[in-house]
Enzyme design. Structure first.
Site, PDB file in Angstrom:
ATOM      1  N   LEU A  10       0.630  -1.241   0.128  1.00 56.67           N
ATOM      2  CA  LEU A  10      -0.194   0.077   0.055  1.00 56.67           C
ATOM      3  C   LEU A  10       0.872   1.124  -0.072  1.00 56.67           C
ATOM      4  CD1 LEU A  10      -3.127  -0.687   2.209  1.00 56.67           C
ATOM      5  CD2 LEU A  10      -2.975  -0.381  -0.197  1.00 56.67           C
ATOM      6  N   ASN A  14       5.060  -3.759   5.098  1.00 56.91           N
ATOM      7  CA  ASN A  14       6.315  -3.182   4.764  1.00 56.91           C
ATOM      8  C   ASN A  14       6.002  -1.778   4.865  1.00 56.91           C
ATOM      9  OD1 ASN A  14       5.081  -3.501   2.384  1.00 56.91           O
ATOM     10  ND2 ASN A  14       6.935  -3.878   1.080  1.00 56.91           N
ATOM     11  N   HIS A  28       8.049 -14.742   1.948  1.00 52.02           N
ATOM     12  CA  HIS A  28       8.538 -14.707   0.700  1.00 52.02           C
ATOM     13  C   HIS A  28       9.630 -15.621   0.421  1.00 52.02           C
ATOM     14  CE1 HIS A  28      10.544 -11.872  -2.342  1.00 52.02           C
ATOM     15  NE2 HIS A  28      11.512 -12.333  -1.964  1.00 52.02           N
ATOM     16  N   HIS A  36       3.756 -16.000  -4.205  1.00 50.26           N
ATOM     17  CA  HIS A  36       4.443 -15.716  -5.358  1.00 50.26           C
ATOM     18  C   HIS A  36       5.111 -16.817  -5.761  1.00 50.26           C
ATOM     19  CE1 HIS A  36       7.647 -13.854  -3.424  1.00 50.26           C
ATOM     20  NE2 HIS A  36       6.922 -12.804  -3.065  1.00 50.26           N
ATOM     21  N   ASP A  56       0.456  -9.060  -6.251  1.00 51.89           N
ATOM     22  CA  ASP A  56       1.734  -8.703  -5.988  1.00 51.89           C
ATOM     23  C   ASP A  56       1.877  -7.208  -6.335  1.00 51.89           C
ATOM     24  OD1 ASP A  56       4.025  -9.047  -4.373  1.00 51.89           O
ATOM     25  OD2 ASP A  56       4.984  -9.956  -6.040  1.00 51.89           O
ATOM     26  N   PHE A 108      12.498  -3.075  -7.340  1.00 52.07           N
ATOM     27  CA  PHE A 108      11.802  -4.196  -7.857  1.00 52.07           C
ATOM     28  C   PHE A 108      10.407  -3.899  -7.772  1.00 52.07           C
ATOM     29  CE2 PHE A 108      15.739  -6.216  -6.297  1.00 52.07           C
ATOM     30  CZ  PHE A 108      15.933  -7.241  -7.497  1.00 52.07           C
ATOM     31  N   GLY A 109       9.724  -4.769  -8.561  1.00 49.46           N
ATOM     32  CA  GLY A 109       8.021  -4.524  -8.177  1.00 49.46           C
ATOM     33  C   GLY A 109       7.134  -4.151  -9.539  1.00 49.46           C
TER      34      GLY A 109
END
Lengths: 443, 324
Positions: free
Chosen positions: A74, A105, A190, A242, A315, A333-334
């Site tokens: 978020l 996080n 993870h 994931h 994700d 990342f992401g």
């Protein structure tokens, strides 16, 4: 929800009902009354919806339980320039998602009750979609000392995870699982051995060609194999987030055959894309875990078909432009995912890998059941969280048009089929591009 | 008009170049070798043009080589050494591109510690870009100068057996070299301890050896790579002395190669680490000094072609813009 419920009843007629709980895919109607589903079924009204209800002609579009996205970052509090509760809520409902479960996080980390309750309160005020949160497994996500999992659970944490980091220390993970088992809490990992995962993309020919340091698939495999031993040792409920390799599917399948309390999800990135998406140093395709080989991608699809993979989560990892417009090794990342979760998941249906009911199950009923959320089910008396979608409508993903503040989608430019037309939360219409059909009033 | 034999806007890597294009650049370079050996070393091919050497990583040799090449072609040269702190280097890259565009350079020669960074910059600037080395990705002018050196000594590239020895994992020189050599029909072996061999590198068409004696057998060319000292302290290799024992080039190992095998090194050398001084200084067999000479000629050829293509590009662009 604090806002007043609508007074009127709404009858959704001429619909194709998709109800994973009953494994039903066929014609039907839904009647909502205020916040709740008042009735659902086939030939509900015998052609005559209640006179005091607004009638919505779905014109053959699908009506399904609102989607439940069990893995969303978020960024609020702490990184509101990347995403806020409001922007993520708008993104969610545009993608048919009515419930988001967010990772801890944030900044500060959700490792105490106050932060968790702050997010819950802010979410009620600002987010269109419903928001649940995971608590941290360890304080500050540092992987060392256990967070107050019992108290966090009492404050509403629906599961526990160190978000985008693995709980890497075996002793800490063992104790986290033991402690979680004490209260029957779910630990979400993870799965990636950090000492092996120092690279920036999947190890292999592509990384070698591009001169980028690789993350071997073994980083995921080793962590999963270790964790299966710890689950067997402690009896705790465990969920792998994931998963991205063929071996991961095998490991989870074996654990399930052994009767271990293990589940897993994957993200659309891992069944719809492979490492070739990173060609030309496209940082939008820099994901964690990294996009894998085509063989691994196919194995993930097979894992979904066979049912080894329980759920699909977006994700959603929003990153601002400055974090992605960098040389590949330095870029964050992401990928953004909320607005493409439904459409890319429907690829599996169009390709014949899943039935429509099964595809919807993985993004609604299954994650809700896994986390014990009262969502994902079309039944009388349940909260009226619905998505109306056209499973075939073609459109092109244009990330610049996302409602999310961040536009970092590896699916940017992709042609997809299937789109949310209306999203309903607690009976209220929160997103609507539905063009109603014309009912034949004579019959 | 763009050079029809090399119509590319940038030179970002060897990957994607055809044998004809590579030969064209090498043929052009030959002309500059002759020029550079004459008394008057000046050409006016790039008179009035601006070449910027943009280096985000320390380099003396490559920068000097580019600078000399540009000056001998009559161009104006600016050297920009950009400090790269870990926090700001990304911002600096995009910001630098914007700044540079305002200066209207014709060609940028760029070195950057991150793979892909030179391509990112090339996407943002309005001039030609030559990659002077990006991370562990490519260093195309090094591969061209090595190819020129080999072609002049051996008369050809096709059919030669080349061994590339050392830190292939981190080496942009190795990547560009084996891509070029394979494109030109040579056979390439790489020889290194497993910790320094990139994943699935054999899929790119090279043969992998972990034993110098076996790998050097009957080769025509021995290319040694520099091993960074920081990788010698236990992370990839236990120690310098162990590395030299098994992977350093000395007379005994070299005896496996063909008697007329050529020894090459991109410099700067670590004597006693990857190469024995005795071998490095063997005037008959070592081509190391010649490589440096070829470097200037190759860079002159590359700058000339890219500056010409850039002028053609700009002309076409302004013609389009000026259309009613």
């Amino acid at each position: 929800m604090s806002k007043p419920a609508p007074k009127t009843k709404i009858a959704y007629v001429n619909a194709r009902l998709i109800d994973p709980a009953l494994n039903y895919d066929g014609p039907g109607e839904v009647l909502t009354d205020g916040e709740l589903i008042a009735a659902v079924g086939k030939n509900l009204f015998d052609g005559k919806p209640p006179a005091d209800a607004e009638v919505v002609d779905c014109a053959g579009s699908c009506v399904a339980p609102g989607l439940v996205d069990m893995r969303v970052q978020l960024r609020e509090p702490g990184e509101e320039h990347k995403e806020s509760l409001r922007s993520s809520g708008e993104a969610a409902v545009a993608g048919g998602v009515t419930t988001m479960v967010c990772l801890p996080n944030t900044n500060p980390v959700m490792d105490d009750e106050a932060t968790l309750e702050f997010v819950a309160r802010r979410a009620r005020q600002n987010a269109l979609a419903k928001v649940y949160a995971y608590g941290a497994v360890t304080k500050g996500l540092q992987g060392k000392e256990l967070a107050e999992m019992g108290l966090l659970a009492d404050s509403g944490a629906v599961g526990f995870t160190d978000a985008t980091r693995a709980v890497a220390d075996a002793q800490v993970m063992r104790r986290a699982l033991q402690y979680a088992a004490t209260f029957d809490l779910l630990i979400i990992q993870h799965p990636e051995e950090p000492t092996l995962a120092t690279g920036v993309m999947n190890a292999g020919e592509m990384a070698t060609r591009m001169g980028l340091s690789g993350i071997p698939r073994e980083a995921e495999i080793i962590m999963l194999e270790r964790d299966m031993r710890l689950v067997a040792m402690t009896g705790a409920r465990y969920h792998a987030a994931h998963i991205s390799t063929s071996d991961s599917v095998e490991i989870i399948a074996r654990a399930k055959r052994q009767g271990l309390p293990v589940t897993c999800d994957t993200a659309p990135f891992y069944f719809a894309l492979n490492e070739l998406a990173a060609v030309d140093y496209r940082t939008f395709a820099k994901l964690s875990p990294p996009l894998r080989s085509e063989e691994d991608r196919q194995a993930i699809v097979e894992g979904l078909t066979s049912g080894v993979i329980d759920a699909i989560a977006s994700d959603h990892a929003p990153q601002d432009q400055d974090s992605k417009r960098l040389p590949f090794p330095q870029a964050a990342f992401g990928g953004s995912g909320l607005e493409t979760l439904l459409s890319v998941t429907l690829d599996l249906v169009h390709n014949g890998d899943l039935t429509l009911v099964e595809a919807i199950r993985r993004i609604s009923e299954a994650p809700a059941a896994l986390l014990g959320l009262d969502a994902g089910v079309l039944a009388k008396g349940k909260k009226a969280d619905l998505v109306i979608f056209d499973p075939d409508r073609p459109w092109k993903v244009i990330a610049d048009r996302f409602r999310s503040k961040s536009k970092n989608s590896p699916f940017d430019g992709r042609a997809v089929q299937g789109k949310a037309l209306r999203t309903v939360i607690d009976g209220r219409v929160v997103y609507d591009i539905l063009v109603q059909g014309k009912l034949d009033q004579g019959k | 008009m763009r050079d029809p034999a090399f119509p590319h806007r940038h030179l970002l890597g060897i990957e994607g170049l055809s044998p004809l294009e590579i030969n064209h650049l090498l043929d052009l370079s030959e002309r500059y070798v002759e020029l550079n050996r004459g008394a008057n070393k000046m050409s006016d091919a790039l008179k009035g043009r601006t070449i910027v050497n943009l280096f985000f990583e320390n380099s003396t040799r490559t920068r000097t080589s580019f600078e000399l090449a540009a000056k001998r072609l009559g161009a104006n040269v600016i050297n920009m050494q950009v400090e790269t702190s870990s926090v700001t280097k990304g911002e600096t890259l995009i910001d630098t591109a914007v700044t540079l565009n305002a200066m209207h350079p014709d060609v940028l020669a760029v070195r950057h510690p991150d793979s892909g960074a030179v391509k990112l910059l090339a996407d943002k600037v309005n001039c030609a870009v030559v990659n002077g080395g990006d991370g562990s990705h490519e260093h195309p002018t090094q591969a061209l100068l090595d190819a020129l050196t080999i072609r002049r000594r051996k008369g050809k590239l096709n059919g030669l057996l080349v061994a590339i020895c050392g830190d292939v994992l981190h080496s942009r020189v190795a990547r560009s070299n084996f891509l070029l050599l394979l494109t030109m029909g040579a056979r390439v072996r790489i020889i290194a301890p497993r910790t320094l061999i990139p994943s699935q590198v054999e899929r790119l068409g090279v043969e992998v050896f972990t034993d110098m004696t076996a790998g050097l057998k009957d080769v025509d060319i021995v290319m040694m790579l520099r091993v960074q000292n920081e990788r010698m302290r236990g992370s990839f290799i236990p120690s310098v002395r162990e590395y030299f024992r098994f992977f350093g080039l000395d007379r005994a190992k070299l005896a496996q190669a063909k008697p007329d095998a050529l020894i090459m090194h991109p410099g700067p050398m670590n004597r006693g680490t990857e190469i024995d001084s005795d071998v490095a200084d063997d005037f008959e067999r070592s081509a190391i000094r010649e490589q440096v000479e070829m470097g200037v000629a190759v860079r002159m050829a590359v700058l000339e072609v890219l500056a010409g293509n850039n002028a053609a590009h700009n002309a076409a662009h302004s013609a389009k813009g000026g259309r009613p």
